[in-house]
Scaffold this motif. Structure first.
Motif, mmCIF file in Angstrom:
data_model
loop_
_atom_site.group_PDB
_atom_site.id
_atom_site.type_symbol
_atom_site.label_atom_id
_atom_site.label_comp_id
_atom_site.label_asym_id
_atom_site.label_seq_id
_atom_site.Cartn_x
_atom_site.Cartn_y
_atom_site.Cartn_z
ATOM 1 N N ALA A 40 0.829 -1.204 0.000
ATOM 2 C CA ALA A 40 0.000 0.000 0.000
ATOM 3 C C ALA A 40 0.866 1.256 0.000
ATOM 4 O O ALA A 40 0.606 2.200 -0.757
ATOM 5 N N MET A 41 1.905 1.277 0.816
ATOM 6 C CA MET A 41 2.772 2.456 0.867
ATOM 7 C C MET A 41 3.571 2.609 -0.436
ATOM 8 O O MET A 41 3.824 3.727 -0.886
ATOM 9 N N LEU A 42 3.957 1.488 -1.047
ATOM 10 C CA LEU A 42 4.634 1.544 -2.336
ATOM 11 C C LEU A 42 3.705 2.118 -3.404
ATOM 12 O O LEU A 42 4.119 2.947 -4.226
ATOM 13 N N ALA A 43 2.444 1.704 -3.383
ATOM 14 C CA ALA A 43 1.475 2.240 -4.342
ATOM 15 C C ALA A 43 1.285 3.735 -4.142
ATOM 16 O O ALA A 43 1.232 4.503 -5.113
ATOM 17 N N LEU A 44 1.208 4.182 -2.883
ATOM 18 C CA LEU A 44 1.059 5.610 -2.624
ATOM 19 C C LEU A 44 2.300 6.379 -3.071
ATOM 20 O O LEU A 44 2.181 7.459 -3.652
ATOM 21 N N THR B 272 2.266 9.304 -5.830
ATOM 22 C CA THR B 272 2.790 10.616 -5.444
ATOM 23 C C THR B 272 3.911 11.045 -6.375
ATOM 24 O O THR B 272 3.998 12.220 -6.767
ATOM 25 N N ALA B 273 4.774 10.101 -6.751
ATOM 26 C CA ALA B 273 5.860 10.426 -7.684
ATOM 27 C C ALA B 273 5.298 10.825 -9.049
ATOM 28 O O ALA B 273 5.798 11.767 -9.678
ATOM 29 N N LEU B 274 4.267 10.129 -9.511
ATOM 30 C CA LEU B 274 3.638 10.503 -10.783
ATOM 31 C C LEU B 274 3.020 11.893 -10.703
ATOM 32 O O LEU B 274 3.155 12.697 -11.633
ATOM 33 N N ALA B 275 2.358 12.193 -9.588
ATOM 34 C CA ALA B 275 1.745 13.515 -9.426
ATOM 35 C C ALA B 275 2.811 14.608 -9.360
ATOM 36 O O ALA B 275 2.649 15.678 -9.948
ATOM 37 N N ALA B 276 3.909 14.343 -8.672
ATOM 38 C CA ALA B 276 4.985 15.338 -8.580
ATOM 39 C C ALA B 276 5.637 15.555 -9.938
ATOM 40 O O ALA B 276 5.987 16.679 -10.295
ATOM 41 N N ASP B 277 5.792 14.477 -10.702
ATOM 42 C CA ASP B 277 6.403 14.589 -12.027
ATOM 43 C C ASP B 277 5.496 15.346 -12.993
ATOM 44 O O ASP B 277 5.978 16.072 -13.860
ATOM 45 N N ALA B 278 4.180 15.207 -12.824
ATOM 46 C CA ALA B 278 3.237 15.862 -13.731
ATOM 47 C C ALA B 278 2.950 17.306 -13.339
ATOM 48 O O ALA B 278 2.365 18.051 -14.119
ATOM 49 N N ALA B 279 3.360 17.710 -12.137
ATOM 50 C CA ALA B 279 3.053 19.064 -11.652
ATOM 51 C C ALA B 279 3.846 20.108 -12.426
ATOM 52 O O ALA B 279 5.042 19.928 -12.671
ATOM 53 N N PRO B 280 3.196 21.202 -12.802
ATOM 54 C CA PRO B 280 3.922 22.287 -13.478
ATOM 55 C C PRO B 280 4.810 23.015 -12.470
ATOM 56 O O PRO B 280 4.702 22.818 -11.265
ATOM 57 N N ARG C 108 -6.763 29.985 -16.634
ATOM 58 C CA ARG C 108 -7.953 29.140 -16.735
ATOM 59 C C ARG C 108 -7.574 27.667 -16.912
ATOM 60 O O ARG C 108 -8.439 26.837 -17.148
ATOM 61 N N ASP C 109 -6.289 27.363 -16.813
ATOM 62 C CA ASP C 109 -5.845 25.984 -16.960
ATOM 63 C C ASP C 109 -6.368 25.146 -15.796
ATOM 64 O O ASP C 109 -6.573 25.648 -14.697
ATOM 65 N N PRO C 110 -6.565 23.852 -16.023
ATOM 66 C CA PRO C 110 -7.007 22.997 -14.914
ATOM 67 C C PRO C 110 -5.885 22.863 -13.877
ATOM 68 O O PRO C 110 -4.723 23.147 -14.158
ATOM 69 N N ILE C 111 -6.268 22.432 -12.687
ATOM 70 C CA ILE C 111 -5.263 22.223 -11.654
ATOM 71 C C ILE C 111 -4.363 21.062 -12.070
ATOM 72 O O ILE C 111 -4.693 20.285 -12.963
ATOM 73 N N ALA C 112 -3.248 20.949 -11.422
ATOM 74 C CA ALA C 112 -2.311 19.860 -11.724
ATOM 75 C C ALA C 112 -2.943 18.519 -11.355
ATOM 76 O O ALA C 112 -3.864 18.447 -10.534
ATOM 77 N N LEU C 113 -2.444 17.469 -11.969
ATOM 78 C CA LEU C 113 -2.927 16.129 -11.643
ATOM 79 C C LEU C 113 -2.632 15.828 -10.179
ATOM 80 O O LEU C 113 -1.532 16.075 -9.692
ATOM 81 N N THR C 114 -3.622 15.294 -9.490
ATOM 82 C CA THR C 114 -3.472 14.938 -8.083
ATOM 83 C C THR C 114 -3.384 13.426 -7.946
ATOM 84 O O THR C 114 -3.670 12.686 -8.899
ATOM 85 N N VAL C 115 -3.020 12.963 -6.773
ATOM 86 C CA VAL C 115 -2.942 11.520 -6.520
ATOM 87 C C VAL C 115 -4.295 10.854 -6.763
ATOM 88 O O VAL C 115 -4.363 9.833 -7.462
ATOM 89 N N PRO C 116 -5.417 11.392 -6.245
ATOM 90 C CA PRO C 116 -6.697 10.734 -6.531
ATOM 91 C C PRO C 116 -7.039 10.714 -8.022
ATOM 92 O O PRO C 116 -7.588 9.732 -8.522
ATOM 93 N N GLU C 117 -6.701 11.794 -8.731
ATOM 94 C CA GLU C 117 -7.006 11.839 -10.166
ATOM 95 C C GLU C 117 -6.168 10.818 -10.933
ATOM 96 O O GLU C 117 -6.680 10.131 -11.825
ATOM 97 N N ILE C 118 -4.903 10.690 -10.597
ATOM 98 C CA ILE C 118 -4.047 9.705 -11.264
ATOM 99 C C ILE C 118 -4.538 8.294 -10.954
ATOM 100 O O ILE C 118 -4.604 7.436 -11.839
ATOM 101 N N ARG C 119 -4.923 8.047 -9.697
ATOM 102 C CA ARG C 119 -5.445 6.723 -9.325
ATOM 103 C C ARG C 119 -6.709 6.418 -10.118
ATOM 104 O O ARG C 119 -6.891 5.309 -10.630
ATOM 105 N N HIS C 120 -7.570 7.414 -10.269
ATOM 106 C CA HIS C 120 -8.804 7.232 -11.025
ATOM 107 C C HIS C 120 -8.510 6.928 -12.500
ATOM 108 O O HIS C 120 -9.126 6.034 -13.094
ATOM 109 N N LEU C 121 -7.576 7.667 -13.085
ATOM 110 C CA LEU C 121 -7.227 7.439 -14.492
ATOM 111 C C LEU C 121 -6.577 6.069 -14.691
ATOM 112 O O LEU C 121 -6.874 5.375 -15.671
ATOM 113 N N LEU C 122 -5.688 5.672 -13.776
ATOM 114 C CA LEU C 122 -5.074 4.341 -13.889
ATOM 115 C C LEU C 122 -6.111 3.238 -13.730
ATOM 116 O O LEU C 122 -6.058 2.216 -14.424
#
Length: 133
Positions: free
Chosen positions: A47-51, A55-63, A76-90
């Motif tokens: 579970a901690m590895l998944a988090l 988190t690393a994906l979200a940090a890498d995608a952050a502007p 007007r750009d959308p907010i950066a990808l968050t951990v819940p959003e990345i989890r939802h997309l995956l």
């Protein structure tokens, strides 16, 4: 023990608590039914590895952050990808719903734009009521 050390420890405790809350909500840290330490340890580790991965994906995608972190973004750009959003997309990629990938990405973009609008409104209201400005 000096007061500064107590404040530092309290601050560290807060970040640990936030990490556990994120892990419980995003990767099921609290969804285990095991009887042995080895099984519990494996579940917690995965579970901690998944988090950490999310988190690393979200940090890498952050502007890049603006120079003034307390000044809200006006774009007007959308907010950066968050951990819940990345989890939802995956999850949508690995367990495809009836919707197409194009529709899922459109929905994600729409939701993040609305979250950005809510953030701007929140900051605007907060700075308007803040006497320090």
């Amino acid at each position: 023990m000096p007061l500064s050390e107590l404040v530092r420890v309290a601050g560290v405790r807060w970040s640990v608590e936030e990490c556990f809350q994120a892990a419980k909500g995003q990767v099921g840290l609290d969804h285990y039914q095991v009887r042995h330490w080895t099984s519990w340890h494996r579940h917690i580790t995965l579970a901690m590895l998944a988090l950490a991965f999310l988190t690393a994906l979200a940090a890498d995608a952050a502007p890049e952050r603006p120079a003034d972190a307390h000044h809200p973004a006006h774009s007007r750009d959308p907010i950066a990808l968050t951990v819940p959003e990345i989890r939802h997309l995956l999850a949508a990629v690995f367990h495809p719903p009836a919707a197409t990938a194009k529709k899922m990405l459109h929905w994600s973009n729409w939701r993040r734009r609305h979250q950005a609008t809510a953030r701007r409104s929140h900051h605007r209201r907060r700075t308007a009521s803040d006497p320090a400005g």
